[in-house]
Enzyme design. Structure first.
Site, mmCIF file in Angstrom:
data_model
loop_
_atom_site.group_PDB
_atom_site.id
_atom_site.type_symbol
_atom_site.label_atom_id
_atom_site.label_comp_id
_atom_site.label_asym_id
_atom_site.label_seq_id
_atom_site.Cartn_x
_atom_site.Cartn_y
_atom_site.Cartn_z
ATOM 1 N N ASP A 36 -27.481 5.422 -5.255
ATOM 2 C CA ASP A 36 -26.356 4.827 -5.984
ATOM 3 C C ASP A 36 -25.554 5.853 -6.764
ATOM 4 O O ASP A 36 -24.596 5.513 -7.446
ATOM 5 C CB ASP A 36 -26.866 3.744 -6.947
ATOM 6 C CG ASP A 36 -27.091 2.411 -6.243
ATOM 7 O OD1 ASP A 36 -26.911 2.371 -5.018
ATOM 8 O OD2 ASP A 36 -27.456 1.427 -6.908
ATOM 9 N N ASP A 274 23.477 6.441 0.645
ATOM 10 C CA ASP A 274 22.244 6.878 1.295
ATOM 11 C C ASP A 274 21.178 5.788 1.353
ATOM 12 O O ASP A 274 20.236 5.889 2.122
ATOM 13 C CB ASP A 274 21.660 8.095 0.563
ATOM 14 C CG ASP A 274 22.511 9.333 0.773
ATOM 15 O OD1 ASP A 274 23.164 9.406 1.819
ATOM 16 O OD2 ASP A 274 22.525 10.202 -0.113
ATOM 17 N N GLY A 409 10.867 7.322 8.670
ATOM 18 C CA GLY A 409 10.638 6.461 9.819
ATOM 19 C C GLY A 409 11.871 6.358 10.698
ATOM 20 O O GLY A 409 11.790 6.398 11.930
ATOM 21 N N LEU A 410 13.033 6.250 10.076
ATOM 22 C CA LEU A 410 14.274 6.193 10.845
ATOM 23 C C LEU A 410 14.538 7.522 11.548
ATOM 24 O O LEU A 410 15.031 7.561 12.670
ATOM 25 C CB LEU A 410 15.443 5.842 9.916
ATOM 26 C CG LEU A 410 15.449 4.402 9.398
ATOM 27 C CD1 LEU A 410 16.495 4.251 8.304
ATOM 28 C CD2 LEU A 410 15.730 3.425 10.531
#
Length: 518
Positions: A36, A274, A409-410
């Site tokens: 533990d 933007d 991502g774009l």
């Protein structure tokens, strides 16, 4: 207790350890078997602390169960006091040690330890980590804090920050500055950075700032009742919440509200050219209740996103999160099962996930951008730089954190669209180096391998018989934006299965697109 590969929360003794590790002059004696002690890694490796937690384990082994483990605990307690000389001790049992019912608190009372020894009753098989932190801090405050004369200057206690908390260190700095601008001093910050002697003087503050309800709600309520200290209900994460927090503090103290927003950039950025093309993006939120509630408000009211789903893993926050979800017109997801979270995300097909480290992994598998807004987090979410979530600078940090995954991502989508272009094909060198490698001829050896895009697992769920994607259809599918590609794949497979088509080509792909566009 549920055992799984991933857990959103550890057992309650980990919460107690977060409190002890955040404080100084406090030591935790934990009755626990060998094994533990893994919790040390959470602080030294994940949080990158330069010293191990102030915890002494009894670390009994299986062979010790046939002997006297109670005396083993007493020896460990005495040795811990002699070695570390703490101002106070907390004692308790881990989830495994709880089964042998040795009662560490009762044993500690029989010993002549000359400092306060605070027993912890943490039901490991009913509650979890956040409860453990909340209960531990409450017991420490109840034992050590006393009524006393208020400070001459209006002051407050900042309560809730702990070790292993999401940006707690930087939130303290931001909150201290924000309150200082209003002429309010900070009396004590606890548990993080406090000593037991500091806890004893918490009664001198005029009010408490409850930074994280998950870890300090019980203590805040007790101090309101016993020390006559009101506490704030607004968590200042986001522009609107920060302004509401300043108003609330002004109402409690009678001082004039003041907020220096000269450093605030989120409102302008969120309206700029933007970012306006990100308006209306569908987002799913999941994490601890406090951060999810704050993030939902920011997403809808300050960023212009559409919240399509939200939830939390800590059941103590289930009621307010369900009420919040109702206001947003969505169904709340209250679960600690990450597989259930993944199923919901896959069904909703959001364009962005705001979640924990778990959801970051889910997003990678599904090809959906993710920004982390809540614990549990990994080492990368304990940055060396100043990176708060609260206050004015916190709002700026949140904007960057959320928008950058969408922008990247774009960019990835555009690179896929133009992957056959002379400048962006797989064999080309990096364009920012100013030169591009020619495509290899057929006899020049194998072409460089294309970079792997996030694995699309949607095809693993077939609607009836298996179907095969032909190469031309797979290439065409990759031209579809990443955030709807999974849905397009599933719709096409359903369309093909319903018509008995076993191979999907370009014609089938466009027929399915036309069908679902009606």
């Amino acid at each position: 207790m549920k055992l799984t590969v991933w857990t959103y929360e550890g057992p309650p003794h980990v919460g107690a350890m977060r409190v002890a590790t955040g404080m100084t002059g406090l030591h935790y004696v934990l009755h626990a078997p060998q094994g533990d002690t893994y919790a040390d890694l959470l602080f030294t490796m994940i949080e990158r602390r330069d010293h191990r937690p102030p915890v002494t384990y009894t670390t009994f082994q299986a062979r010790d169960l046939g002997s006297d483990t109670a005396n083993l605990f007493k020896s460990s307690l005495q040795d811990a006091y002699a070695r570390f000389q703490p101002e106070a001790l907390i004692v308790g049992a881990s989830c495994t040690a709880e089964l042998i019912q040795d009662d560490p608190g009762g044993m500690a009372e029989t010993m002549d330890i000359p400092v306060p020894v605070i027993p912890l009753e943490l039901p490991s098989y009913q509650r979890k980590e956040n409860f453990g932190a909340d209960e531990t801090f409450f017991q420490i405050v109840r034992r050590l804090a006393k009524p006393m004369e208020r400070t001459a200057q209006i002051s407050c206690n900042l309560i809730g920050p702990t070790a292993l908390g999401f940006r707690h260190r930087d939130d303290i700095t931001e909150m201290t500055s924000l309150l200082s601008d209003m002429g309010i001093s900070v009396n004590v910050v606890a548990p993080m950075s406090a000593r037991p002697a500091d806890i004893a003087r918490m009664g001198a503050a005029h009010f408490n700032v409850l930074m994280y309800p998950e870890t300090a709600d019980s203590a805040a309520r007790w101090m309101e009742r016993e020390l006559n200290q009101p506490y704030t209900k607004v968590v200042p994460i986001g522009v609107g919440a920060t302004r509401d927090f300043v108003k609330e503090v002004a109402e409690i103290t009678g001082v004039k509200p003041y907020l220096d927003d000269s450093r605030l950039r989120l409102p302008w950025y969120s309206k700029s050219v933007d970012s306006t093309y990100l308006t209306g993006k569908r987002v799913f939120l999941f994490g601890d209740g406090t951060h999810v509630a704050a993030a939902a408000r920011i997403a809808r009211d300050e960023m212009g996103f559409e919240v399509v789903g939200l939830g939390c893993y800590n059941r103590e926050m289930a009621r307010p999160i369900r009420a919040l979800a109702k206001d947003y017109g969505v169904e709340a997801l209250i679960t600690d099962d990450y597989l259930e979270v993944e199923r919901v995300i896959e069904a909703l097909q959001p364009e962005m996930i705001l979640g924990t480290q778990m959801e970051r992994h889910i997003g990678k598998r599904l090809g959906i951008p993710c920004a982390v807004i809540s614990a549990p987090v990994h080492v990368q979410d304990f940055p060396a730089r100043y990176s708060p979530q609260m206050g004015i600078e916190g709002a700026n940090v949140i904007f960057d954190t959320w928008v950058h995954p969408l922008v990247m991502g774009l960019e990835e989508h555009l690179l896929h669209m133009f992957r056959d272009d002379f400048e962006f094909h797989d064999a080309a060198g990096p364009s920012h180096h100013g030169g591009h490698a020619p495509k290899p001829d057929m006899e020049g050896g194998p072409a460089p391998q294309a970079a792997l895009s996030p694995r699309d697992i949607s095809s693993q769920k077939k609607q009836g018989a298996d179907v095969i994607w032909l190469d031309d259809a797979e290439r065409e599918l990759k031209k579809i934006p990443f955030f709807v590609r999974g849905k397009a794949r599933r719709n096409t497979e359903t369309f093909a299965t319903e018509r008995g088509v076993s191979e999907i080509g370009i014609d089938t792909l466009y027929e399915a697109k036309a069908h679902y566009a009606r």
